[in-house]
Scaffold this motif. Sequence first.
Motif, mmCIF file in Angstrom:
data_model
loop_
_atom_site.group_PDB
_atom_site.id
_atom_site.type_symbol
_atom_site.label_atom_id
_atom_site.label_comp_id
_atom_site.label_asym_id
_atom_site.label_seq_id
_atom_site.Cartn_x
_atom_site.Cartn_y
_atom_site.Cartn_z
ATOM 1 N N ARG A 178 0.831 -1.196 0.000
ATOM 2 C CA ARG A 178 0.000 0.000 0.000
ATOM 3 C C ARG A 178 0.870 1.252 0.000
ATOM 4 O O ARG A 178 1.919 1.294 0.646
ATOM 5 C CB ARG A 178 -0.910 0.007 1.229
ATOM 6 C CG ARG A 178 -1.981 -1.074 1.206
ATOM 7 C CD ARG A 178 -2.858 -0.980 2.437
ATOM 8 N NE ARG A 178 -3.911 -1.984 2.411
ATOM 9 C CZ ARG A 178 -4.792 -2.148 3.388
ATOM 10 N NH1 ARG A 178 -4.731 -1.375 4.465
ATOM 11 N NH2 ARG A 178 -5.733 -3.075 3.295
ATOM 12 N N PRO A 179 0.430 2.294 -0.712
ATOM 13 C CA PRO A 179 1.196 3.548 -0.701
ATOM 14 C C PRO A 179 1.274 4.104 0.718
ATOM 15 O O PRO A 179 0.268 4.206 1.415
ATOM 16 C CB PRO A 179 0.383 4.465 -1.624
ATOM 17 C CG PRO A 179 -0.439 3.546 -2.471
ATOM 18 C CD PRO A 179 -0.735 2.360 -1.609
ATOM 19 N N LEU A 231 7.270 3.298 -4.526
ATOM 20 C CA LEU A 231 6.527 2.393 -5.389
ATOM 21 C C LEU A 231 6.612 2.833 -6.847
ATOM 22 O O LEU A 231 6.744 2.000 -7.750
ATOM 23 C CB LEU A 231 5.066 2.317 -4.939
ATOM 24 C CG LEU A 231 4.821 1.723 -3.544
ATOM 25 C CD1 LEU A 231 3.329 1.686 -3.237
ATOM 26 C CD2 LEU A 231 5.409 0.324 -3.440
ATOM 27 N N LEU A 232 6.503 4.144 -7.105
ATOM 28 C CA LEU A 232 6.617 4.629 -8.479
ATOM 29 C C LEU A 232 7.995 4.331 -9.043
ATOM 30 O O LEU A 232 8.132 3.932 -10.213
ATOM 31 C CB LEU A 232 6.330 6.126 -8.525
ATOM 32 C CG LEU A 232 6.424 6.767 -9.910
ATOM 33 C CD1 LEU A 232 5.402 6.167 -10.860
ATOM 34 C CD2 LEU A 232 6.259 8.285 -9.831
ATOM 35 N N ALA A 233 9.042 4.498 -8.230
ATOM 36 C CA ALA A 233 10.395 4.210 -8.704
ATOM 37 C C ALA A 233 10.549 2.739 -9.062
ATOM 38 O O ALA A 233 11.198 2.394 -10.066
ATOM 39 C CB ALA A 233 11.413 4.616 -7.631
ATOM 40 N N ILE A 292 1.829 -3.590 -7.678
ATOM 41 C CA ILE A 292 1.848 -2.202 -7.211
ATOM 42 C C ILE A 292 0.729 -1.399 -7.863
ATOM 43 O O ILE A 292 0.055 -0.595 -7.201
ATOM 44 C CB ILE A 292 3.219 -1.576 -7.499
ATOM 45 C CG1 ILE A 292 4.302 -2.283 -6.680
ATOM 46 C CG2 ILE A 292 3.211 -0.084 -7.199
ATOM 47 C CD1 ILE A 292 5.713 -1.865 -7.026
ATOM 48 N N CYS A 293 0.516 -1.596 -9.166
ATOM 49 C CA CYS A 293 -0.531 -0.847 -9.865
ATOM 50 C C CYS A 293 -1.913 -1.157 -9.284
ATOM 51 O O CYS A 293 -2.754 -0.269 -9.139
ATOM 52 C CB CYS A 293 -0.492 -1.162 -11.361
ATOM 53 S SG CYS A 293 0.913 -0.416 -12.231
ATOM 54 N N GLY A 337 -4.295 1.643 -7.585
ATOM 55 C CA GLY A 337 -5.463 1.989 -8.387
ATOM 56 C C GLY A 337 -5.135 2.363 -9.809
ATOM 57 O O GLY A 337 -5.939 3.030 -10.479
ATOM 58 N N TRP A 338 -3.978 1.962 -10.301
ATOM 59 C CA TRP A 338 -3.589 2.254 -11.682
ATOM 60 C C TRP A 338 -3.941 1.073 -12.575
ATOM 61 O O TRP A 338 -4.003 -0.076 -12.128
ATOM 62 C CB TRP A 338 -2.082 2.526 -11.785
ATOM 63 C CG TRP A 338 -1.613 3.645 -10.898
ATOM 64 C CD1 TRP A 338 -2.358 4.694 -10.449
ATOM 65 C CD2 TRP A 338 -0.308 3.799 -10.328
ATOM 66 N NE1 TRP A 338 -1.599 5.524 -9.648
ATOM 67 C CE2 TRP A 338 -0.320 4.992 -9.560
ATOM 68 C CE3 TRP A 338 0.874 3.084 -10.400
ATOM 69 C CZ2 TRP A 338 0.782 5.458 -8.872
ATOM 70 C CZ3 TRP A 338 1.992 3.548 -9.719
ATOM 71 C CH2 TRP A 338 1.943 4.721 -8.963
ATOM 72 N N ARG A 339 -4.158 1.375 -13.850
ATOM 73 C CA ARG A 339 -4.454 0.316 -14.813
ATOM 74 C C ARG A 339 -3.197 -0.002 -15.624
ATOM 75 O O ARG A 339 -2.500 0.904 -16.085
ATOM 76 C CB ARG A 339 -5.580 0.746 -15.777
ATOM 77 C CG ARG A 339 -6.037 -0.368 -16.720
ATOM 78 C CD ARG A 339 -7.135 0.133 -17.642
ATOM 79 N NE ARG A 339 -6.669 1.196 -18.508
ATOM 80 C CZ ARG A 339 -6.013 0.995 -19.656
ATOM 81 N NH1 ARG A 339 -5.759 -0.224 -20.065
ATOM 82 N NH2 ARG A 339 -5.635 2.016 -20.393
ATOM 83 N N LEU A 340 -2.939 -1.288 -15.778
ATOM 84 C CA LEU A 340 -1.739 -1.762 -16.470
ATOM 85 C C LEU A 340 -2.142 -2.563 -17.693
ATOM 86 O O LEU A 340 -3.078 -3.362 -17.639
ATOM 87 C CB LEU A 340 -0.897 -2.619 -15.519
ATOM 88 C CG LEU A 340 0.459 -3.126 -16.029
ATOM 89 C CD1 LEU A 340 1.391 -1.963 -16.319
ATOM 90 C CD2 LEU A 340 1.082 -4.070 -15.013
ATOM 91 N N ASP A 341 -1.411 -2.346 -18.803
ATOM 92 C CA ASP A 341 -1.746 -3.068 -20.027
ATOM 93 C C ASP A 341 -0.473 -3.324 -20.824
ATOM 94 O O ASP A 341 0.568 -2.680 -20.600
ATOM 95 C CB ASP A 341 -2.738 -2.267 -20.875
ATOM 96 C CG ASP A 341 -3.503 -3.158 -21.858
ATOM 97 O OD1 ASP A 341 -3.268 -4.376 -21.851
ATOM 98 O OD2 ASP A 341 -4.323 -2.628 -22.631
ATOM 99 N N ALA A 342 -0.566 -4.276 -21.747
ATOM 100 C CA ALA A 342 0.571 -4.628 -22.602
ATOM 101 C C ALA A 342 0.063 -4.893 -24.005
ATOM 102 O O ALA A 342 -1.022 -5.443 -24.189
ATOM 103 C CB ALA A 342 1.301 -5.858 -22.057
#
Length: 416
Positions: free
Chosen positions: A269-270, A315-317, A385-386, A390-395
């Motif tokens: 968690r952040p 976490l962003l790093a 982490i995403c 609450g971030w959305r991750l895609d490839a």
Amino acid sequence: MRLRIAVSVTALVLLLIFGQVFALLTMYEEMEEDFILGILDEQLEYSIEVSRQSNQLVLPNTPTMKLYRLRDGEPVPAGLAPAIAALPIGNHEIFEGEREFHVAIREADGARYILSYDESEHETRVRAVSTAVIVGAILLGVLVLFLVHALAGRLSRGLEELAARVDQGRGGAAYAQAGMERELLAVARALDVAETRQAELLARERDFSANLSHELRTPLAGIRSDAEMLAARDELPETVGRRARRIVAAADRITGLAEGLLLLAREARPQLVEAIRLDEAVREAWAGLTAQRSDAPALDADIPSGALVHADPALLALVLRNLLDNALRHGEGRAVSCRVEGARLLVCDRGPGFGDGDPRRVFDRFYRSGAKAGHGLGLALVRHICQACGWRLDAANRDGGGACLEVDFGHRPGEA
């Protein structure tokens, strides 16, 4: 579910109702037919008996019946069709257009008696009865649909409330509560047991991962320290120094694997959210990856200087480092591009891409692809982490060759 139950029960009720309606209408039709035949027989018997006694033809007293008497050698009376006059003795049904007639023919004392009955009034009664019964059945079906839907809603309200609690999490309180109906109580108790068992399994997995990571750190630190000392000894052969550097790299890789396992075992968690300049964070992560490489490709960064991301810096790093490291390893020495589109950050390489399978498989734990695959945890950490942030991750495969990894931060960089 409520609507399906209501529709199913209503359909069954309507099926039973219409089955009974059909049986009643069929029985009513047969009873009407028997009644008409009985009237015809009684009228003919009465007319024949009176004709024997007084030689007079007694006509029916209803306009729906017409009686004819035909003696041998006499012409066919007016209004009587020759085809009907030629019918054999018995009861017959004759159709003239859409009208139906019952014709009863008898012979007595050398004369032929023909009685015709117009069924129009009978058909009107049948249609009126049928319409009333069918309309009543439909209204009853609508009433059943409404009542069953309301009843199903009342019965399923407890299940809906239980589903809402499961969706929100029980928060320490048991799903099973006093006053529940027996069937619902059984489901709630099963959910309590399943969640407790799942929590125990997750706790054991986290404890194992944390203990493994902790136990590996100390010996790995000693191995790396000794290998660095060997690599720094100039009097040793070059082959020894090369092997020492390989040991250092292997120790760093195992350390990264242990740290990844530890982070996956935690909720990630952040802790401290602040506004971070995305362009500086990307360049800092890239510099850390390429500091020890003399053949590092160029970074094509197209990120506005005012682009901000509100996130936990650590976490962003970690997300940026793993995304850039994946592009660096699979880019085959070509430049890596990093750009911002709205609220999305895209990291793309110019390597072979993800192939024909589902690109999102790269986010699975321990999934590896290509000859330069790592330990299979880097992108799994990114997804972990995403999800926590609450971030959305895609490839996706990049047009023209290569692969693109995308992080949608949920708002435009620079906005609060």
